[in-house]
Design an enzyme around this catalytic site. Structure first.
Site, PDB file in Angstrom:
ATOM      1  N   ARG A   1      23.742  39.530  -5.416  1.00 15.77           N
ATOM      2  CA  ARG A   1      23.674  40.963  -5.164  1.00 15.77           C
ATOM      3  C   ARG A   1      24.019  41.742  -6.416  1.00 15.77           C
ATOM      4  O   ARG A   1      24.861  41.325  -7.221  1.00 15.77           O
ATOM      5  CB  ARG A   1      24.707  41.384  -4.114  1.00 15.77           C
ATOM      6  CG  ARG A   1      24.422  40.962  -2.727  1.00 15.77           C
ATOM      7  CD  ARG A   1      25.280  41.812  -1.774  1.00 15.77           C
ATOM      8  NE  ARG A   1      25.372  41.141  -0.494  1.00 15.77           N
ATOM      9  CZ  ARG A   1      26.331  40.281  -0.190  1.00 15.77           C
ATOM     10  NH1 ARG A   1      27.271  40.012  -1.048  1.00 15.77           N
ATOM     11  NH2 ARG A   1      26.340  39.706   0.999  1.00 15.77           N
TER      12      ARG A   1
ATOM     13  N   SER B   1      31.157  33.003  -8.653  1.00 13.16           N
ATOM     14  CA  SER B   1      31.897  32.127  -7.734  1.00 13.16           C
ATOM     15  C   SER B   1      31.800  30.655  -8.125  1.00 13.16           C
ATOM     16  O   SER B   1      31.299  29.816  -7.359  1.00 13.16           O
ATOM     17  CB  SER B   1      31.364  32.329  -6.322  1.00 13.16           C
ATOM     18  OG  SER B   1      31.294  33.681  -6.035  1.00 13.16           O
TER      19      SER B   1
ATOM     20  N   ASP C   1      34.987  34.744  -6.335  1.00 11.96           N
ATOM     21  CA  ASP C   1      34.760  35.398  -5.031  1.00 11.96           C
ATOM     22  C   ASP C   1      36.015  35.413  -4.163  1.00 11.96           C
ATOM     23  O   ASP C   1      36.235  36.356  -3.391  1.00 11.96           O
ATOM     24  CB  ASP C   1      33.570  34.782  -4.271  1.00 11.96           C
ATOM     25  CG  ASP C   1      33.653  33.271  -4.101  1.00 11.96           C
ATOM     26  OD1 ASP C   1      34.596  32.659  -4.639  1.00 11.96           O
ATOM     27  OD2 ASP C   1      32.757  32.702  -3.437  1.00 11.96           O
TER      28      ASP C   1
HETATM   29  C1  BG6 Z   1      30.698  36.930   0.037  1.00 12.38           C
HETATM   30  C2  BG6 Z   1      30.781  37.114  -1.437  1.00 12.38           C
HETATM   31  O1  BG6 Z   1      31.466  37.900   0.532  1.00 12.38           O
HETATM   32  O2  BG6 Z   1      31.139  35.653   0.432  1.00 12.38           O
HETATM   33  C3  BG6 Z   1      30.091  35.979  -2.169  1.00 12.38           C
HETATM   34  O3  BG6 Z   1      30.318  38.382  -1.791  1.00 12.38           O
HETATM   35  C4  BG6 Z   1      30.712  34.716  -1.725  1.00 12.38           C
HETATM   36  O4  BG6 Z   1      30.185  36.132  -3.523  1.00 12.38           O
HETATM   37  C5  BG6 Z   1      30.467  34.614  -0.252  1.00 12.38           C
HETATM   38  O5  BG6 Z   1      30.299  33.623  -2.468  1.00 12.38           O
HETATM   39  C6  BG6 Z   1      30.802  33.317   0.319  1.00 12.38           C
HETATM   40  O6  BG6 Z   1      29.974  33.183   1.382  1.00 12.38           O
HETATM   41  P1  BG6 Z   1      28.549  32.505   1.392  1.00 12.38           P
HETATM   42  O7  BG6 Z   1      28.432  32.081   2.783  1.00 12.38           O
HETATM   43  O8  BG6 Z   1      27.581  33.568   1.023  1.00 12.38           O
HETATM   44  O9  BG6 Z   1      28.587  31.374   0.426  1.00 12.38           O
HETATM   45  C1  GLC Z   2      32.914  26.725  -5.054  1.00 12.49           C
HETATM   46  C2  GLC Z   2      33.269  27.334  -6.348  1.00 12.49           C
HETATM   47  C3  GLC Z   2      34.403  28.317  -6.205  1.00 12.49           C
HETATM   48  C4  GLC Z   2      34.069  29.308  -5.135  1.00 12.49           C
HETATM   49  C5  GLC Z   2      33.730  28.603  -3.863  1.00 12.49           C
HETATM   50  C6  GLC Z   2      33.372  29.551  -2.760  1.00 12.49           C
HETATM   51  O1  GLC Z   2      33.963  25.943  -4.644  1.00 12.49           O
HETATM   52  O2  GLC Z   2      33.611  26.327  -7.258  1.00 12.49           O
HETATM   53  O3  GLC Z   2      34.642  28.977  -7.407  1.00 12.49           O
HETATM   54  O4  GLC Z   2      35.150  30.164  -4.944  1.00 12.49           O
HETATM   55  O5  GLC Z   2      32.668  27.716  -4.085  1.00 12.49           O
HETATM   56  O6  GLC Z   2      32.232  30.271  -3.024  1.00 12.49           O
END
Ligand code: BG6
Ligand code: GLC
Ligand code: GLC
Length: 924
Positions: free
Chosen positions: A549, A610, A664
């Site tokens: 995003r 992340s 994240d």
């Molecule tokens: C969201 C974040 O809220 O949660 C993302 O904005 C994050 O960056 C995510 O990685 C984790 O959830 P998913 O299910 O999208 O991997």
């Molecule tokens: C993976 C990444 C970590 C992140 C998590 C959740 O474990 O290594 O940085 O926080 O996924 O998205």
């Protein structure tokens, strides 16, 4: 149910019963007898009404109508298909309740389609009257003793025998081996059994007996045994009809019509329990004063009234009541009665059958009457025979009307104009009384002329059929055991979870001190949560979850407004060259700026990235390794902010001011922290899983300073990569790991997060299929495809509001050809996998909050955890299971879970805002 009222079953004039005492007798005995016996005549119109009234009751009961209570019970039997004849093996069958006071034990060998037929061995035991009417335990102990006695005569081992329990009373079945007795019928009245599971009672008794190890695998009504035992090859036999001590029938109904079943396909055998038909008085005048007397004097007055007009237990008694009445009126036996006529139950089905059979000849009739101690004149003999004929003919015709109701139902549901069907018949009334069958056949032909019915007598009282159901049940039970064995390693004990929590604590401590540990415990340079004084417009990027995003975040006093757009990152980019990936990211930012009218503005930017980064400052972070399916080249070991700035530089036209790099988990904690100051932990359970929390700076060896706190990105997905989770890891985890792009890494994440749970389930399903437990052991091509079983299916399948049939629909969309048993097992697999995931996650959170509590030297800690991630948010039980585990493992912490509403992008913008505020302050 509507009574077949006065209009339908009109009483015939002069057929109200035998004249009352004191009234003048008709001139001759024969006339009086004829008049009396007219009551037993049932006209064709009356039979048709019975047929349609019973049909109506059947429909009501199938539809689940509770009020008024339908006159028949329509009990599902959990027998779903008629036998294929392929069943094999040795089975013990115990029959209770089919033939009056006798209990039968059989040894049945099924040879499959190819093998020759082996006649069953059997032994019959008479159940003493006091046992039939005594405590339930005594009856079941008696049965267990008979079993042992019979088995002692056979060359069989004492172990591993499989038993089918032919229990012929109305029961609510909830499975092939679970059946609650509704009420005793047919002369049984043992205390403490109604409302109990009769399979359990038998199992307990066998255990008390202790001589043989016998597994009670199935419980079967006699009608079902009769139907199932019908020799294959004569066309579909889909009705079982029993007229023995009692009477009843079963037939194959479309499962979708059975309201109590959660099933929309296939067929299920329904035991009609038609013996109770007319308990509400629906038979009107067809029910004579003799029936009333018999009913009142029975063990169950008011119940099983239809059965009492047909069943073998009652025919002799009806004859006795009529004869006694005629004697009392001086019409028979010179008016002199006998002890036999005065004692209830003295005339048996056998006597009636012989007396009713004209071919037996007068001499035989005389012999029977003499045996009964009745003083006989030749003219009496004829009249007695007429009584027997009237009672039996009525029974056969009523039975035919009831059978015709089933045939009409089958014809209707199969939408066939003319139905060809085989009816398996069983019971002593058929065996001993040949006329019964011929009257039945004739009447059925008249009432259901469009049905071609062949009547097939059961060969061994249904024992073979019971053995077949038992064979199927044994196969299902074996499958269940294999399922349980397969899922056992996923069912974690409290001790195992405590160990995970402890190991996590140790790994945290080592990681913070810079010692070797699977937890990297990365400092984030985030030292404070927002204080509300932050203001301005910020850009944010959010990369690494389900969606990439770009966001515009407007932070005003106490209010944050977000505009965002989702862009896709195709797999070839996630796994291609790093330069291409970062160029794509910048292209998306440029597109977003244009759409938002922000081109040319250099807004401060927060970058939610992340993946594990060793941060050297708020805007500098070295990517340690990719996770979650990313593997873009030339990025690991590089500062990702630098890679982004380089891409911006390559793009020339844009100016961007990258201020903060945020994981994240941190973004989520900050985002929730804006609303709730207690939020000091961030948790993600989505594509991947991870947590961050506020640690005392003095404990963070790699960052100078002793006071205050810093947010630590634990990168707990890697927990166990040093082998410490080995004991918990199953074959299936190992397979998922091996097939991933980062084998040996992120072992904790691979047991918990959305990217992997579907794959674990797929591997388990493959295994169960190879064992023949699922999908009839067929090779299912689509199951071979990696990632075909999405984690979102777990969330959908486990939703409480879904019926099993919807579960099956979801799975069928994938191309999985499931039966209901399969669907249930798939559901259980999903539950086991997601439950373990949630518990492991809970053990991790418990470790974190306990550490915070001890850091602060608190007796009790109150803390909030900000959470995000599709699995956590979409799965119906995940969040409550995490909370439950935390409560169990960290009882001194009061933990509240806050779901992040706006994602980590908002948090990244807030971190950026705080950084800008602090920078401004230092400038001032
Ligand atoms: C969201 C974040 O809220 O949660 C993302 O904005 C994050 O960056 C995510 O990685 C984790 O959830 P998913 O299910 O999208 O991997
Ligand atoms: C993976 C990444 C970590 C992140 C998590 C959740 O474990 O290594 O940085 O926080 O996924 O998205
Ligand atoms: C009684 C029982 C029924 C059984 C029938 C024939 O009606 O309630 O379950 O099938 O007798 O034995």
């Amino acid at each position: 149910m509507d009574s077949i009222g006065p209009r339908g079953l009109q009483q015939r004039e002069g057929a109200l019963g035998c004249p009352q005492e004191g009234l003048p007798c008709p001139s001759n005995s024969s006339e009086l007898v004829q008049e009396c016996l007219q009551q037993f005549e049932v006209t064709e119109a009356q039979l048709r009404q019975i047929q349609s009234s019973l049909l109506g009751s059947m429909e009501q009961a199938l539809g689940g109508q509770a009020s008024p209570a339908p006159a028949v019970r329509m009990l599902p039997t959990y027998v779903g298909s008629i036998p294929h004849g392929t069943e094999q093996g040795d089975f013990v069958v115990l029959e209770l309740g089919a033939s009056g006071a006798s209990l039968r034990v059989l040894w049945v060998t099924l040879m499959g389609t190819e093998g020759c037929k082996i006649e069953p061995r059997s032994q019959e035991f008479v159940i003493p009257q006091e046992v039939m009417l005594g405590p339930g335990q005594q009856l079941f102990d008696f049965a267990a003793r008979c079993l042992s006695e019979f088995l002692d005569t056979l060359p069989v081992g004492k172990q591993g025998l499989q038993l089918g329990f032919n229990f012929s009373f109305p029961c609510h079945q909830t499975g092939l081996d679970k059946s609650t007795l509704i009420s005793w019928t047919k002369g049984f009245k043992c205390s403490g059994v109604e409302g109990q599971d009769v399979v359990q009672l038998l199992r307990d008794a066998i255990q008390r007996q202790g001589t043989y190890s016998i597994d009670v695998v199935a419980v079967v009504n006699d009608t079902v045994g009769t139907m199932m035992g019908c020799e294959p090859g004569v066309g579909p036999c889909e009705v079982g009809l029993v007229v023995d001590t009692g009477t009843n029938a079963c037939y194959m109904e479309e499962a979708r019509h059975v309201a109590v079943l959660d099933e929309d396909r296939g067929r299920v055998c329904i035991s009609v329990e038609w013996g109770s038909f007319s308990d509400d008085g629906a038979l009107g005048p067809v029910w004579t004063i003799f029936d009333r007397t018999l009913d009142q004097e029975s063990l169950n007055p008011g119940a099983q009234r239809f059965e009492k007009m047909i069943g073998g237990l009652y025919l002799g008694e009806l004859v006795r009541l009529v004869l006694a009445d005629l004697v009392r009126r001086g019409v028979l036996f010179d008016g002199s009665t006998s002890p036999v006529l005065l004692s209830p139950g003295s005339i048996l089905l056998e006597h009636v059958a012989e007396m009713d059979d004209p071919s037996a000849g007068a001499a035989r009739l005389h012999a029977v009457l003499q045996f009964l101690g009745l003083n006989l004149r030749t003219s009496d003999a004829e009249l007695v025979q007429q009584v027997c004929v009237a009672v039996c003919t009525r029974a056969a015709r009523l039975c035919a009307a009831a059978l015709a109701a089933i045939l009409s139902r089958l014809q209707h549901i199969r939408e066939q104009r003319s139905l060809q069907i085989a009816v398996a018949t069983g019971g002593r009334v058929f065996e001993r009384h040949p006329r019964f069958l011929s009257i039945l056949q004739e009447t059925v032909k008249c009432l259901a002329p469009e049905c071609g019915v062949s009547f097939i007598p059961s060969v061994d009282g249904g024992g073979q059929g019971v053995a077949m159901v038992t064979a199927v049940a044994a196969r299902l039970a074996a499958h269940r055991r294999l399922l349980e064995e397969t899922l056992a390693p996923f069912r974690l004990t409290h001790e195992q979870l405590v160990a995970v929590q402890r190991q996590m604590r140790e790994a945290m401590a080592k990681g913070l001190k810079g010692k070797p540990s699977s937890l990297r415990m990365l400092p984030t340079y985030v030292r404070a949560t927002p204080d509300g004084s932050e203001r301005g417009d910020f850009l944010a990027l959010d990369l690494g979850g389900t969606n990439f995003r770009v966001l515009l975040v407007h932070v005003a006093s106490g209010d944050v407004q977000i505009t965002n757009q989702i862009y896709s990152i195709p797999e070839y980019m996630a796994q291609g060259s790093g330069q291409q990936l970062f160029d794509h990211i910048v292209d998306c930012i440029v597109d977003f700026q244009q759409k938002q009218g922000l081109s040319g503005q250099s807004l401060p930017l927060g970058f939610t990235f992340s993946f594990p980064c060793r941060q050297l400052g708020l805007d500098k972070g070295i990517l340690m390794n990719w996770t979650k399916g990313f593997s873009a080249s030339d990025c690991e070991g590089q500062d990702v902010v630098f890679l982004l700035r380089e891409a911006i530089r390559r793009k020339k036209a844009v100016e961007l001011n990258v201020v903060a790099l945020v994981n994240d988990t941190v973004g989520t904690m900050m985002s929730c922290g804006y609303e709730n100051p207690h939020c000091e932990v961030g948790l993600i359970v989505g594509t991947g899983t991870n947590a961050c929390y506020m640690e005392e700076l003095r404990n963070v060896t790699s960052v100078p300073g002793d006071s205050g706190r810093m947010c630590i990105n634990m990168e707990w997905g890697a927990f166990g990569d040093d082998g410490s989770l080995g004991m918990l890891s199953t074959h299936f985890d190992a397979r998922v790991d091996q097939a991933s792009i980062n084998p040996g890494r992120q072992r904790f994440e691979k047991m918990i997060s959305g990217m992997y749970l579907g794959e674990i389930v797929r591997h388990i399903l493959l295994h169960l299929t190879s064992l023949g437990v699922l999908f009839r052991g067929q090779h299912i091509q689509c199951l071979q495809t990696r990632d075909i079983f999405k984690t979102k299916f777990l969330s959908e399948i486990e939703s409480d509001s879904l019926a099993l049939r919807q579960v099956r629909a979801i799975l069928e969309d994938l191309g999985l050809p499931l039966t209901s048993d399969d669907a249930l097992m798939v559901l259980e697999v999903c539950q086991a996998v997601s439950r373990r995931a949630a518990q492991l996650c809970g053990a991790g959170v418990a470790a974190v909050v306990e550490r915070i509590r001890e850091n602060r030297d608190l007796e009790k800690l109150t803390v909030s955890v900000g959470v995000d991630g599709t699995l956590y948010k979409l799965h119906p039980h995940f969040s409550s299971l995490v909370a439950e585990t935390v409560r169990e493992l960290a009882p001194r912490c009061v933990v509240t879970f806050l779901q992040s509403k706006d994602g980590s992008g908002k948090g990244a913008a807030l971190v950026t805002a705080v950084a800008c505020r602090l920078a401004q302050m230092t400038r001032v």
